[in-house]
Design an enzyme around this catalytic site. Sequence first.
Site, PDB file in Angstrom:
ATOM      1  N   GLN A 154      -5.416  -2.977   3.465  1.00 56.78           N
ATOM      2  CA  GLN A 154      -5.448  -1.728   4.244  1.00 56.78           C
ATOM      3  C   GLN A 154      -5.756  -1.959   5.717  1.00 56.78           C
ATOM      4  OE1 GLN A 154      -7.959   1.160   2.318  1.00 56.78           O
ATOM      5  NE2 GLN A 154      -6.242   1.982   1.147  1.00 56.78           N
ATOM      6  N   TYR A 181       5.848   5.731  -3.299  1.00 58.22           N
ATOM      7  CA  TYR A 181       6.804   6.094  -2.249  1.00 58.22           C
ATOM      8  C   TYR A 181       7.855   7.041  -2.802  1.00 58.22           C
ATOM      9  CZ  TYR A 181       5.029   2.485   0.842  1.00 58.22           C
ATOM     10  OH  TYR A 181       4.226   1.749   1.659  1.00 58.22           O
ATOM     11  N   ARG A 185       1.145  -2.696   0.676  1.00 55.00           N
ATOM     12  CA  ARG A 185       0.144  -1.634   0.890  1.00 55.00           C
ATOM     13  C   ARG A 185      -0.832  -1.590  -0.279  1.00 55.00           C
ATOM     14  NH1 ARG A 185       3.541   3.056   3.889  1.00 55.00           N
ATOM     15  NH2 ARG A 185       2.416   2.915   5.839  1.00 55.00           N
ATOM     16  N   SER A 243       1.013   2.058   8.996  1.00 58.11           N
ATOM     17  CA  SER A 243       0.193   3.276   8.999  1.00 58.11           C
ATOM     18  C   SER A 243      -0.408   3.518  10.378  1.00 58.11           C
ATOM     19  CB  SER A 243      -0.932   3.182   7.966  1.00 58.11           C
ATOM     20  OG  SER A 243      -0.399   3.306   6.676  1.00 58.11           O
ATOM     21  N   ASP A 277      -2.628  -2.758   7.754  1.00 59.74           N
ATOM     22  CA  ASP A 277      -1.488  -1.865   7.578  1.00 59.74           C
ATOM     23  C   ASP A 277      -1.020  -1.319   8.931  1.00 59.74           C
ATOM     24  OD1 ASP A 277       0.344   0.018   6.859  1.00 59.74           O
ATOM     25  OD2 ASP A 277      -0.924   1.045   5.399  1.00 59.74           O
TER      26      ASP A 277
HETATM   27  P1  NAD Z   1       7.265   6.943   4.539  1.00 57.93           P
HETATM   28  O1  NAD Z   1       7.144   6.715   6.002  1.00 57.93           O
HETATM   29  O2  NAD Z   1       8.070   6.012   3.710  1.00 57.93           O
HETATM   30  O3  NAD Z   1       7.887   8.420   4.318  1.00 57.93           O
HETATM   31  C1  NAD Z   1       7.347   9.550   4.965  1.00 57.93           C
HETATM   32  C2  NAD Z   1       7.319  10.713   4.012  1.00 57.93           C
HETATM   33  O4  NAD Z   1       8.633  11.216   3.797  1.00 57.93           O
HETATM   34  C3  NAD Z   1       6.749  10.408   2.638  1.00 57.93           C
HETATM   35  O5  NAD Z   1       5.626  11.237   2.387  1.00 57.93           O
HETATM   36  C4  NAD Z   1       7.909  10.723   1.706  1.00 57.93           C
HETATM   37  O6  NAD Z   1       7.486  11.248   0.452  1.00 57.93           O
HETATM   38  C5  NAD Z   1       8.674  11.755   2.510  1.00 57.93           C
HETATM   39  N1  NAD Z   1      10.070  11.984   2.075  1.00 57.93           N
HETATM   40  C6  NAD Z   1      11.003  11.078   1.682  1.00 57.93           C
HETATM   41  N2  NAD Z   1      12.163  11.690   1.346  1.00 57.93           N
HETATM   42  C7  NAD Z   1      11.976  13.012   1.565  1.00 57.93           C
HETATM   43  C8  NAD Z   1      12.797  14.160   1.413  1.00 57.93           C
HETATM   44  N3  NAD Z   1      14.055  14.078   0.965  1.00 57.93           N
HETATM   45  N4  NAD Z   1      12.277  15.367   1.708  1.00 57.93           N
HETATM   46  C9  NAD Z   1      10.997  15.485   2.157  1.00 57.93           C
HETATM   47  N5  NAD Z   1      10.162  14.434   2.310  1.00 57.93           N
HETATM   48  C10 NAD Z   1      10.643  13.220   2.024  1.00 57.93           C
HETATM   49  O7  NAD Z   1       5.861   7.113   3.870  1.00 57.93           O
HETATM   50  P2  NAD Z   1       4.426   6.676   4.393  1.00 57.93           P
HETATM   51  O8  NAD Z   1       3.961   7.683   5.369  1.00 57.93           O
HETATM   52  O9  NAD Z   1       4.482   5.278   4.827  1.00 57.93           O
HETATM   53  O10 NAD Z   1       3.558   6.812   3.072  1.00 57.93           O
HETATM   54  C11 NAD Z   1       4.130   6.897   1.779  1.00 57.93           C
HETATM   55  C12 NAD Z   1       3.048   6.891   0.713  1.00 57.93           C
HETATM   56  O11 NAD Z   1       2.266   5.711   0.769  1.00 57.93           O
HETATM   57  C13 NAD Z   1       2.057   7.999   0.807  1.00 57.93           C
HETATM   58  O12 NAD Z   1       1.702   8.337  -0.512  1.00 57.93           O
HETATM   59  C14 NAD Z   1       0.891   7.400   1.487  1.00 57.93           C
HETATM   60  O13 NAD Z   1      -0.315   8.100   1.253  1.00 57.93           O
HETATM   61  C15 NAD Z   1       0.882   6.047   0.844  1.00 57.93           C
HETATM   62  N6  NAD Z   1       0.205   5.028   1.642  1.00 57.93           N
HETATM   63  C16 NAD Z   1      -0.655   4.185   1.017  1.00 57.93           C
HETATM   64  C17 NAD Z   1      -1.309   3.219   1.750  1.00 57.93           C
HETATM   65  C18 NAD Z   1      -2.258   2.260   1.103  1.00 57.93           C
HETATM   66  O14 NAD Z   1      -2.573   2.432  -0.023  1.00 57.93           O
HETATM   67  N7  NAD Z   1      -2.684   1.236   1.803  1.00 57.93           N
HETATM   68  C19 NAD Z   1      -1.087   3.110   3.116  1.00 57.93           C
HETATM   69  C20 NAD Z   1      -0.179   3.982   3.714  1.00 57.93           C
HETATM   70  C21 NAD Z   1       0.476   4.940   2.958  1.00 57.93           C
END
Ligand code: NAD
Length: 378
Positions: free
Chosen positions: A126, A228, A121, A132, A129
């Site tokens: 992007q 993460y 990521r 996402s 992805d």
């Molecule tokens: P994910 O699917 O791994 O997890 C979903 C959410 O669950 C996350 O926000 C995580 O913090 C939360 N979580 C984990 N354990 C938890 C707990 N015990 N209690 C409550 N919440 C909990 O995450 P995701 O949606 O794939 O995205 C994770 C991060 O990556 C975010 O910061 C997102 O903005 C970022 N991201 C970046 C890019 C990029 O830069 N290209 C793309 C997608 C996501």
Amino acid sequence: MHIAILKETAPLETRVALMPEAVKTLVGQGMEVFIETGCGDHASASDADYISAGAKIGDREELLASADLFPSVNCLTTADQNKLKSGAIVVGFLRPLDEPALFQAAISKGATLFSMELVPRITRAQSMDALSSMATVAGYKAVLVGADAMPRMFPMLMTAAGTIPPAHVLVLGAGVAGLQAIATARRLGAVVEAYDVRAAAGEQVKSLGAKFLEIDLGGIETEDKGGYAKELTEEALERGRQLIIKQAKGSDLIITTALVPGRKAPLLIRREAVEGMRAGSVIVDLAAPNGGNCELTKPGETITVNGVTIFAPLNLPAAVPVHASQLYSRNVVNFLQLLVKKGELNLDMNDQIIKGSCVAHAGQVVNERVAAALQPRA
Ligand code: NAD
């Protein structure tokens, strides 16, 4: 370079890996694209649409034996993998860390495998992805599934027959899926609260007009270097669960999306929290494919406990086949731009995205985490 788009065979799968617009791009770049008849039917992409985009129809068995590259949504079945020619390439959601045994046959046929889940990521990737993209679709659809099952409406209504209060929605995990769920629930008029262990999620939640629930997790690190969530201590997890027991009492709908990469989904909703919810409330557990965030979740099933319905969908993006396929198809075609130059395969294994997403190259497992996952457990 011969590309084949086969009909997906997984039960209830409706998505297709490449939509006609993507085929047009690839054909324009000098690639030959073949489709199995009906591959896009569920996604409203007919054979005629593919043919207009420059594709040809091929017989499934012949395509399996002759094509160079298979963009797919799910991993091919073992029977199909056994028919591949040596050196064939498969690109798709291969579940490499969850079910590495699924693609063993392709590896023994000398295949090269790219997993869309492993695309790093980073900013340059992007547009590839796919996680996402699918999380966005799932977050949106989860709210609609919940709203449809609820015996109440979402918006506050002031009518001549009296006032109807707004629905209260609680979103657990405010990553990509959670934020989309918040935005969708807000658009429908609900009052939304969200909880996440990453402090950075707070600003995003608030910017969507929802309340961010903050608790003291004892000052522990909750995020890794990549942004993460980390796996929490049992004590920190329990603090989250106690907050959720309190908040669940007033929630009509809870959407759970919490995940920690490479781990079983964290347990956030105990039976006690479900029993505290009023009858007619709904939980949609999007973490079901990873075991679920709710103690009572039965992955793939819908159950009712004390009048509370718990949905645990395993493939919610497939419930929105057109847009899920369109987004995935764009991610895949952007990824293929890295693999193919001037219509010919050109694998630069030093490229961070190619290296990061490659599970196996020419019949050898090249990803360390996948190799570890393939080791028999002691
Ligand atoms: P994910 O699917 O791994 O997890 C979903 C959410 O669950 C996350 O926000 C995580 O913090 C939360 N979580 C984990 N354990 C938890 C707990 N015990 N209690 C409550 N919440 C909990 O995450 P995701 O949606 O794939 O995205 C994770 C991060 O990556 C975010 O910061 C997102 O903005 C970022 N991201 C970046 C890019 C990029 O830069 N290209 C793309 C997608 C996501």
